[in-house]
Design an enzyme around this catalytic site. Structure first.
Site, PDB file in Angstrom:
ATOM      1  N   GLY A   1      -8.790  -8.380  -2.080  1.00 32.65           N
ATOM      2  CA  GLY A   1      -9.182  -9.057  -0.873  1.00 32.65           C
ATOM      3  C   GLY A   1      -8.383 -10.547  -1.054  1.00 32.65           C
ATOM      4  O   GLY A   1      -7.057 -10.383  -1.409  1.00 32.65           O
TER       5      GLY A   1
ATOM      6  N   GLY B   1     -13.175  -4.693  -0.423  1.00 37.87           N
ATOM      7  CA  GLY B   1     -14.678  -4.027  -0.198  1.00 37.87           C
ATOM      8  C   GLY B   1     -14.863  -3.178  -1.358  1.00 37.87           C
ATOM      9  O   GLY B   1     -16.146  -3.194  -1.978  1.00 37.87           O
TER      10      GLY B   1
ATOM     11  N   ARG C   1       0.866  -1.239   0.034  1.00 33.31           N
ATOM     12  CA  ARG C   1       0.154   0.091  -0.097  1.00 33.31           C
ATOM     13  C   ARG C   1       0.963   1.224   0.134  1.00 33.31           C
ATOM     14  O   ARG C   1       0.489   2.160  -0.595  1.00 33.31           O
ATOM     15  CB  ARG C   1      -0.917  -0.127   1.367  1.00 33.31           C
ATOM     16  CG  ARG C   1      -2.146  -0.945   1.157  1.00 33.31           C
ATOM     17  CD  ARG C   1      -3.114  -0.969   2.085  1.00 33.31           C
ATOM     18  NE  ARG C   1      -4.177  -1.817   1.374  1.00 33.31           N
ATOM     19  CZ  ARG C   1      -5.146  -2.348   2.286  1.00 33.31           C
ATOM     20  NH1 ARG C   1      -5.204  -2.211   3.560  1.00 33.31           N
ATOM     21  NH2 ARG C   1      -6.162  -3.076   1.842  1.00 33.31           N
TER      22      ARG C   1
ATOM     23  N   LYS D   1     -19.142 -17.271   0.762  1.00 38.28           N
ATOM     24  CA  LYS D   1     -20.646 -17.243   0.772  1.00 38.28           C
ATOM     25  C   LYS D   1     -21.420 -16.651  -0.253  1.00 38.28           C
ATOM     26  O   LYS D   1     -20.806 -15.472  -0.870  1.00 38.28           O
ATOM     27  CB  LYS D   1     -20.798 -16.631   2.258  1.00 38.28           C
ATOM     28  CG  LYS D   1     -20.467 -17.172   3.475  1.00 38.28           C
ATOM     29  CD  LYS D   1     -21.440 -16.712   4.853  1.00 38.28           C
ATOM     30  CE  LYS D   1     -20.842 -15.588   5.265  1.00 38.28           C
ATOM     31  NZ  LYS D   1     -21.315 -14.604   6.416  1.00 38.28           N
TER      32      LYS D   1
HETATM   33  P1  AMP Z   1     -14.318 -14.491   0.423  1.00 38.13           P
HETATM   34  O1  AMP Z   1     -13.645 -13.517   1.698  1.00 38.13           O
HETATM   35  O2  AMP Z   1     -15.923 -14.391   0.611  1.00 38.13           O
HETATM   36  O3  AMP Z   1     -13.550 -14.239  -0.826  1.00 38.13           O
HETATM   37  O4  AMP Z   1     -14.003 -15.917   1.082  1.00 38.13           O
HETATM   38  C1  AMP Z   1     -12.671 -16.272   0.968  1.00 38.13           C
HETATM   39  C2  AMP Z   1     -12.653 -17.592   1.927  1.00 38.13           C
HETATM   40  O5  AMP Z   1     -13.373 -18.413   1.350  1.00 38.13           O
HETATM   41  C3  AMP Z   1     -11.348 -18.294   2.095  1.00 38.13           C
HETATM   42  O6  AMP Z   1     -10.539 -18.036   3.237  1.00 38.13           O
HETATM   43  C4  AMP Z   1     -11.635 -19.467   1.709  1.00 38.13           C
HETATM   44  O7  AMP Z   1     -10.802 -20.518   2.538  1.00 38.13           O
HETATM   45  C5  AMP Z   1     -12.932 -19.936   1.875  1.00 38.13           C
HETATM   46  N1  AMP Z   1     -13.434 -20.783   0.956  1.00 38.13           N
HETATM   47  C6  AMP Z   1     -13.387 -20.902  -0.386  1.00 38.13           C
HETATM   48  N2  AMP Z   1     -13.817 -22.357  -0.580  1.00 38.13           N
HETATM   49  C7  AMP Z   1     -14.601 -22.867   0.381  1.00 38.13           C
HETATM   50  C8  AMP Z   1     -15.247 -24.091   0.572  1.00 38.13           C
HETATM   51  N3  AMP Z   1     -15.095 -25.181  -0.327  1.00 38.13           N
HETATM   52  N4  AMP Z   1     -15.497 -24.166   1.900  1.00 38.13           N
HETATM   53  C9  AMP Z   1     -15.248 -23.542   2.977  1.00 38.13           C
HETATM   54  N5  AMP Z   1     -14.536 -22.283   2.941  1.00 38.13           N
HETATM   55  C10 AMP Z   1     -14.210 -21.978   1.437  1.00 38.13           C
END
Ligand code: AMP
Length: 399
Positions: A356, A379, A39, A203
């Site tokens: 991210g 974000g 950064r 999610k």
């Molecule tokens: P995000 O912050 O929504 O981009 O989510 C990233 C996180 O999702 C990472 O820490 C991954 O470990 C988790 N993730 C990705 N695939 C899976 C999965 N199949 N089951 C559980 N967590 C997951």
């Protein structure tokens, strides 16, 4: 979009002017030492330009969450020290717990053209995150010109990103925001086609608006990671103990229908790497097809899926990626994310990584310099992909 037509530092006269620059110096610190300098490096072009033009450069930023009061461990002093080394010129740190107190005012008064100072953590002030007029006015009183170069907080309306613009003569964007707007903006608004978006991460609920908005724009939408299982379950597949958001199954069905209606190819995993536990040492088991056995959870996309996704990337002219394809933090379940990153790294397409976790993954894997653009704001880039207007950018002057 109105966000893509903002004045930049090159559009205005800055010589001899007092210029307040909102940077993103929210760096990770361990025992007072900065552990990732990306950064700071990202902020240098704007700072150097203003120095060379003979502006009086007043830097400000937040760091962590001091919750409206001075917290010595979240002081920006280490940033001033490191910036001084990087710029080969002293960046005077203004240790003012009020941020804009007597120290800051006299430091500004003593500045010569080309000097640089750094104010204390803007979130030492409780007004900051509430975008209250009092602190916005105080910040603005230091300068004639405001430059926003903090893309990472552009989706937040705070005193130092939005409020301050109401009380200065001119507000423009710096090089970092300009670059973010160019790459994210062009990718989403005027993409070379085929345009492929890859969404992953934990999610569905975090990406609802992104999915909905991107289905209006892309030729192919690829879904992986934890969110894929809700889509698969909604289509009647067995998903074992994989992540499931039952209340998003209906939404998933709607999105599948929307993709059909729009003629968008929607790709979901056709096989998986599963494990019995959410644990780095759980034994990886590859499935035959979409279905996952009882007692197992999907932790990565399988090899057939990785090949299909990589092929889609190879055919694309524009690729935007947000969210890992599996639990890439566990070595046995990182392959899907690596394969997708590799396909993007090898492609001649415009490749944009939406900040991210996917940015961290791409950098960790050493593919960072092979991408067209890696967004500095998790974000903020997500909100951009949702089609939202970012308040910190909307508030700047139009060309
Ligand atoms: P995000 O912050 O929504 O981009 O989510 C990233 C996180 O999702 C990472 O820490 C991954 O470990 C988790 N993730 C990705 N695939 C899976 C999965 N199949 N089951 C559980 N967590 C997951």
């Amino acid at each position: 979009m109105s966000m893509l037509n903002k004045k930049t530092i090159e559009d205005i006269e800055v010589t001899g002017k007092r210029v307040l620059v909102r940077c993103d110096f929210n760096v990770p610190l361990k025992d007072g030492v900065i552990t990732d300098e990306n950064r700071l490096v990202g902020a240098l072009p704007t700072i150097k330009y203003l120095m060379e033009k003979g502006a009086k450069v007043i830097l400000c930023s937040h760091l962590g969450k001091p919750k409206g009061e001075p917290k010595p461990e979240l002081s920006l002093a280490p940033v001033a020290k490191r910036l001084s080394e990087m710029l080969n010129k002293e960046v005077v740190f203004v240790a003012d717990d009020n941020v804009v107190g007597e120290n800051a005012k006299s430091a500004v008064e003593n500045m010569k053209d080309g000097d640089v100072i750094l104010l204390q953590n803007t979130r030492y002030r409780k007004e900051e995150t509430k975008n209250e007029e009092s602190f916005s006015k105080e910040l603005a009183s230091l300068a004639e010109i405001f430059v926003n170069d903090a893309f990472g907080t552009a989706h937040r309306a705070h005193c130092s990103t939005v409020g301050v613009t109401n009380f200065v003569e001119t507000s423009v964007c710096g090089y970092l925001i300009q670059k973010e707007l160019k790459f994210l903006g062009e990718a989403v608004e005027t993409p070379a086609r085929p345009f492929v978006a890859i969404l992953g991460g934990a999610k569905v609920s975090d990406k609802i608006n992104v999915i909905n908005n991107l289905l209006e724009k892309v030729d192919t939408l690829i879904i992986g990671g934890g969110m894929a299982y809700t889509f698969l379950k909604a289509q009647g597949y067995e998903i074992g103990t994989s992540l499931l958001e039952e209340d998003k199954m209906e939404y998933s069905k709607e999105m599948i229908e929307k993709a059909k209606a729009k003629g968008v190819k929607l790709l979901l995993p056709v096989d998986h790497v599963t494990g019995e536990k959410f644990d780095k040492d759980t034994t990886p088991v590859v499935t035959e097809d979409e279905n996952i056995k009882d007692g197992f959870m999907g932790l990565d996309i399988g090899p057939k899926t990785a090949k299909i996704y990589a092929d889609a990337v190879k055919e694309a002219k524009t690729v935007v990626w947000n969210g890992p394809m599996g639990v890439f933090e566990f070595e046995n379940f990182a392959k899907g994310t690596i394969e997708v990153a590799k396909a993007m790294a090898e492609s001649d397409a415009t490749t944009v990584i939406g900040g991210g976790d996917s940015a961290a993954a791409v950098n960790q894997l050493g593919f960072g310099d092979k991408m067209t653009h890696i967004s500095t704001g998790g974000g903020a880039s997500l909100e951009f992909l949702e089609g939202k207007e970012l308040p910190g950018i909307v508030a700047l002057n139009d060309k």
